[in-house]
Design a protein around this motif. Structure first.
Motif, short mmCIF file in Angstrom:
data_model
loop_
_atom_site.label_atom_id
_atom_site.label_comp_id
_atom_site.label_asym_id
_atom_site.label_seq_id
_atom_site.Cartn_x
_atom_site.Cartn_y
_atom_site.Cartn_z
N PHE A 152 1.01 -1.08 0.17
CA PHE A 152 -0.09 -0.24 0.14
C PHE A 152 0.62 1.18 0.50
O PHE A 152 0.80 2.32 -0.86
CB PHE A 152 -0.50 0.31 1.70
N VAL A 153 2.06 0.91 0.90
CA VAL A 153 2.28 2.22 0.17
C VAL A 153 3.63 1.81 1.09
O VAL A 153 4.21 1.15 1.88
CB VAL A 153 2.38 3.38 1.88
N ALA A 154 5.15 2.52 0.39
CA ALA A 154 6.22 1.97 0.19
C ALA A 154 6.69 3.49 0.48
O ALA A 154 6.53 4.35 0.53
CB ALA A 154 6.64 1.97 -1.67
N ASN A 155 8.37 2.77 1.63
CA ASN A 155 9.54 3.70 1.66
C ASN A 155 10.89 3.52 1.26
O ASN A 155 11.19 2.37 1.41
CB ASN A 155 8.69 3.78 3.16
N THR A 156 11.67 4.64 1.11
CA THR A 156 12.94 4.03 1.33
C THR A 156 14.09 4.37 2.71
O THR A 156 13.54 4.78 3.44
CB THR A 156 13.59 5.36 0.13
N LEU A 157 14.69 3.75 2.54
CA LEU A 157 15.72 3.61 3.76
C LEU A 157 16.99 4.40 3.63
O LEU A 157 17.69 4.02 3.66
CB LEU A 157 15.62 2.38 4.15
N ASP A 158 16.74 5.91 3.17
CA ASP A 158 17.68 6.71 3.61
C ASP A 158 17.30 7.86 4.35
O ASP A 158 16.43 7.97 4.20
CB ASP A 158 17.87 7.27 1.56
N ASP A 159 18.48 8.85 4.40
CA ASP A 159 18.16 10.17 4.91
C ASP A 159 17.11 10.81 4.82
O ASP A 159 16.47 11.51 5.65
CB ASP A 159 19.55 10.61 5.55
N THR A 160 16.67 11.57 3.37
CA THR A 160 15.66 11.91 3.69
C THR A 160 14.07 12.02 3.04
O THR A 160 13.50 12.23 3.19
CB THR A 160 16.39 13.02 1.74
N SER A 161 14.09 10.41 3.44
CA SER A 161 12.66 9.67 3.49
C SER A 161 12.47 8.99 4.62
O SER A 161 12.08 8.63 5.06
CB SER A 161 13.04 8.87 2.45
N ASP A 162 13.13 9.58 5.64
CA ASP A 162 13.37 8.76 7.01
C ASP A 162 11.40 9.43 7.30
O ASP A 162 11.26 10.34 7.53
CB ASP A 162 14.28 8.96 8.40
N ASP A 196 9.89 -1.57 3.28
CA ASP A 196 11.08 0.13 2.94
C ASP A 196 11.71 -1.57 1.51
O ASP A 196 11.95 -2.24 1.79
CB ASP A 196 12.09 -0.64 4.18
N PHE A 197 12.14 0.01 1.09
CA PHE A 197 12.52 -0.31 0.03
C PHE A 197 14.48 0.27 0.82
O PHE A 197 14.52 1.33 1.29
CB PHE A 197 12.44 -0.15 -1.66
N ASN A 198 15.80 -0.69 -0.10
CA ASN A 198 17.06 0.74 0.21
C ASN A 198 17.00 1.27 -0.67
O ASN A 198 18.14 1.95 -0.37
CB ASN A 198 17.85 -0.68 -0.20
N SER A 199 16.56 2.03 -2.20
CA SER A 199 16.79 3.30 -2.76
C SER A 199 15.09 3.36 -3.43
O SER A 199 14.59 2.66 -3.70
CB SER A 199 17.69 3.00 -2.94
N GLU A 200 15.27 5.07 -3.61
CA GLU A 200 14.46 5.34 -4.36
C GLU A 200 14.28 4.66 -6.06
O GLU A 200 13.01 4.79 -6.49
CB GLU A 200 14.62 7.03 -4.80
N SER A 201 15.48 4.37 -6.49
CA SER A 201 15.63 3.34 -7.78
C SER A 201 14.77 2.11 -7.60
O SER A 201 14.27 2.36 -8.53
CB SER A 201 17.30 3.48 -8.36
N GLU A 202 14.70 1.64 -6.71
CA GLU A 202 13.69 0.12 -6.50
C GLU A 202 12.87 0.18 -5.89
O GLU A 202 12.07 -0.43 -6.54
CB GLU A 202 15.22 -0.49 -5.33
N LEU A 203 12.26 1.23 -5.40
CA LEU A 203 11.06 1.72 -5.14
C LEU A 203 10.27 2.00 -6.60
O LEU A 203 9.54 1.77 -6.81
CB LEU A 203 10.89 2.88 -4.60
N ILE A 204 11.35 2.55 -7.38
CA ILE A 204 10.73 3.28 -8.87
C ILE A 204 10.40 1.63 -9.87
O ILE A 204 9.47 1.57 -10.24
CB ILE A 204 11.45 4.37 -9.87
#
Length: 421
Positions: A190-200, A245-253
Motif C-alpha cells: 500500500f505504501v512504500a518507503n525508502t531507507l535513506d536519510d531524506t525519506s525517513d 521499506d526499500f533500500n533506494s529510491e531507484s528500487e522503489l521506482i
C-alpha cells in the motif's frame, strides 16, 4: 529656408554626438568587462553529478575559457574534512546536505568562503529557511542548490477500482483506512518507503508537526507530545503490514513500474523518474500528504543540497559567478527541473508560465503543487549534532523495534546511545 536647414543640421549633429557617446561607453564597458577564465573543480554525489554537469555546460557556453571538472564521491557529507586536506583534490566547490551544513561548518571552521554579499541581492527571491540554515551569526557560508518538498504519489486507477475517493482523504486516519481495504483486496504494497536519510518517515512526520529530532531551542524532542503523536502512524503501518521499506529510491521506482506499489511519499526527483515509464501515464496522481487532524498541516519539505566554496580556491570571483549563474539563469532552472527533478530554491521560477503548466502524465499542475507545499512547509532545526543523532535514531527506531517495543523504551535506548557516543 536657411533657418530650417540650420535646425536640421544642428539636430543631425546632436544625434551624431549622442550616438558617438553611447558607442564609446559600450566599447569602454566591453573593454573593462572581466573575462572569466580558469578551472572549477566540484566534489559531489552521483545524484547531483548530471545536474551540475548541465549547469557547467551552460556556463561554459557563456564563458569559453572556463573549464568545470566534476568529481563524484560516496558520502561527501561525512568526508568533507578529508576532501579539504587531501592533496589529490583541488576542491573549489563541495556539495553538502542541509542536515550536515552546521556540522561541516563547525568541523571545518574558517575553511569556507563567506557568501553573504553574494546572497544579499537575491535574498528576497530565495527560500528564507535555506538561507537561515546556511548562516552562522548572520553570515552566510553556503548557497542553496535544491530542495525536496513531498507529495503523496498514488495509483488513482487502483483507488477508483476499490471505490475510494482520494480527494476525500484528508487525514492519516483516512489514509490508513483506505490502505486496509486496498491491501486486503489487492495484496499489493500500500505504501512504500525508502531507507535513506531524506525519506525517513519519522522525520517527515515530525516536520509536518513543526519539529525534528530537535525542537526550536535545539533540545532533543523525543519525549514531547509531538513525537508521541507522530509515532502512532508508522506504528500502525508497520504492525499491520501496510508499509514496506526499500533500500533506494531507484528500487522503489522499479517496483512502482512493475505494478507492485499503490502509493509512496515522493519528491520532485521521483516525479521525473516515474515519468520515464510511459505506461504509467494516466495511472498515477499526486496530492498533499494527509494531515494529523482535519484542517491540519499537509505541507512537508525535507532535505536539500548546498554549494560551499573552498576559501582556499584560487579564484573566489569565478566560483561566485558560477554559483550565481546556477541560481538565477531562468532556462537552466526549468531544464534542471524537467530533466532531473531538481526543484529550485529561486522562488521567481514558481511564477513562470512553463512551471505552472499541466503535466499530462499526472493530469495535474505538478510543479505548482510542489511550490505551494515548499512555501507552506515548516522549517527544521538542523543543529551541528543532527547527523550523529539521526544515525543513532535510525539504527534504534527500526521497523522491527517498533513492532516489539513500546516507544518509551525506544526513546530511552536512543538517549542512552547518545550518552555513550
Amino acid at each position: 529656408m536657411k533657418i530650417y536647414r540650420k535646425i536640421v543640421l544642428f539636430l543631425i549633429l546632436v544625434i551624431i554626438i549622442i550616438l558617438a557617446f553611447f558607442y564609446s561607453q559600450r566599447k569602454n564597458g566591453e573593454t573593462n568587462k572581466e573575462i572569466l577564465k580558469g578551472k572549477i573543480e566540484i566534489i559531489t554525489d552521483e545524484i547531483h553529478r548530471p545536474q551540475l554537469k548541465l549547469a557547467a555546460d551552460r556556463f561554459k557556453l557563456l564563458h569559453e575559457k572556463v573549464n568545470v571538472d566534476i568529481k563524484v564521491l560516496k558520502d561527501v557529507d561525512n568526508n568533507v574534512k578529508s576532501i579539504l586536506n587531501n592533496s589529490q583534490y583541488d576542491a573549489d566547490i563541495i556539495t553538502v546536505d542541509d542536515s550536515y551544513v552546521k556540522y561541516v561548518l563547525s568541523e571545518n571552521s574558517g575553511k569556507f568562503l563567506e557568501v553573504t554579499n553574494l546572497i544579499n541581492p537575491y535574498k528576497s527571491t530565495l527560500l528564507s529557511n535555506k538561507i537561515n540554515n546556511n548562516s552562522i551569526k548572520g553570515k552566510v557560508y553556503a548557497v542553496p542548490w535544491d530542495t525536496y518538498p513531498r507529495v503523496l504519489i498514488y495509483r488513482k486507477d487502483i483507488f477508483l477500482s476499490q471505490g475510494i475517493d482520494a480527494e476525500a482523504i484528508k487525514t492519516w486516519s483516512d489514509y490508513i483506512e483506505a490502505g486496509r481495504k486496498i491491501n486486503k483486496n489487492t495484496g499489493k504494497v500500500f505504501v512504500a518507503n525508502t531507507l535513506d536519510d531524506t525519506s525517513d518517515i519519522y522525520l517527515l512526520l515530525a516536520n509536518q508537526l513543526g519539529t525534528s529530532y530537535f525542537n526550536k531551542k535545539g533540545e532533543l524532542d523525543f519525549q514531547s507530545s509531538n513525537w508521541n503523536r507522530l509515532v502512532e502512524i508508522p506504528n500502525i503501518l508497520y504492525k499491520e503490514g501496510l508499509i514496506k521499506d526499500f533500500n533506494s529510491e531507484s528500487e522503489l521506482i522499479a517496483k512502482a513500474q512493475a505494478n507492485e506499489i499503490v502509493s509512496f511519499i515522493g519528491n520532485p526527483v521521483c516525479i521525473t523518474d516515474l515519468m520515464k515509464y510511459s505506461e504509467g501515464s494516466g495511472k498515477w496522481a499526486i496530492m498533499k500528504l494527509p494531515a494529523f487532524e482535519s484542517g491540519g498541516n499537509r505541507d512537508v519539505s525535507l532535505g536539500g543540497v548546498n554549494l560551499l566554496i573552498n576559501k582556499s580556491t584560487s579564484s573566489a570571483n569565478l566560483m561566485q559567478e558560477f554559483v550565481k549563474f546556477t541560481l538565477m539563469d531562468d532556462k537552466l532552472q526549468m531544464d534542471l527541473l524537467n530533466y532531473y527533478g531538481r526543484f529550485p530554491v529561486n522562488m521567481n521560477v514558481y511564477n513562470f508560465v512553463d512551471f505552472n503548466k499541466n503535466v499530462s502524465y499526472f493530469n495535474s499542475e505538478v510543479w505548482n503543487l510542489f511550490a505551494v507545499i515548499e512555501t507552506g512547509s515548516l522549517s527544521i532545526n538542523y543543529t551541528k549534532d543532527f547527523p550523529k543523532v539521526r544515525e543513532i535514531t535510525e539504527n534504534t527506531l527500526t521497523s522491527y523495534n517498533i513492532k516489539i517495543q513500546d516507544f518509551k523504551t525506544i526513546v530511552e535506548n536512543i538517549e542512552n546511545s547518545l550518552k555513550h557516543k
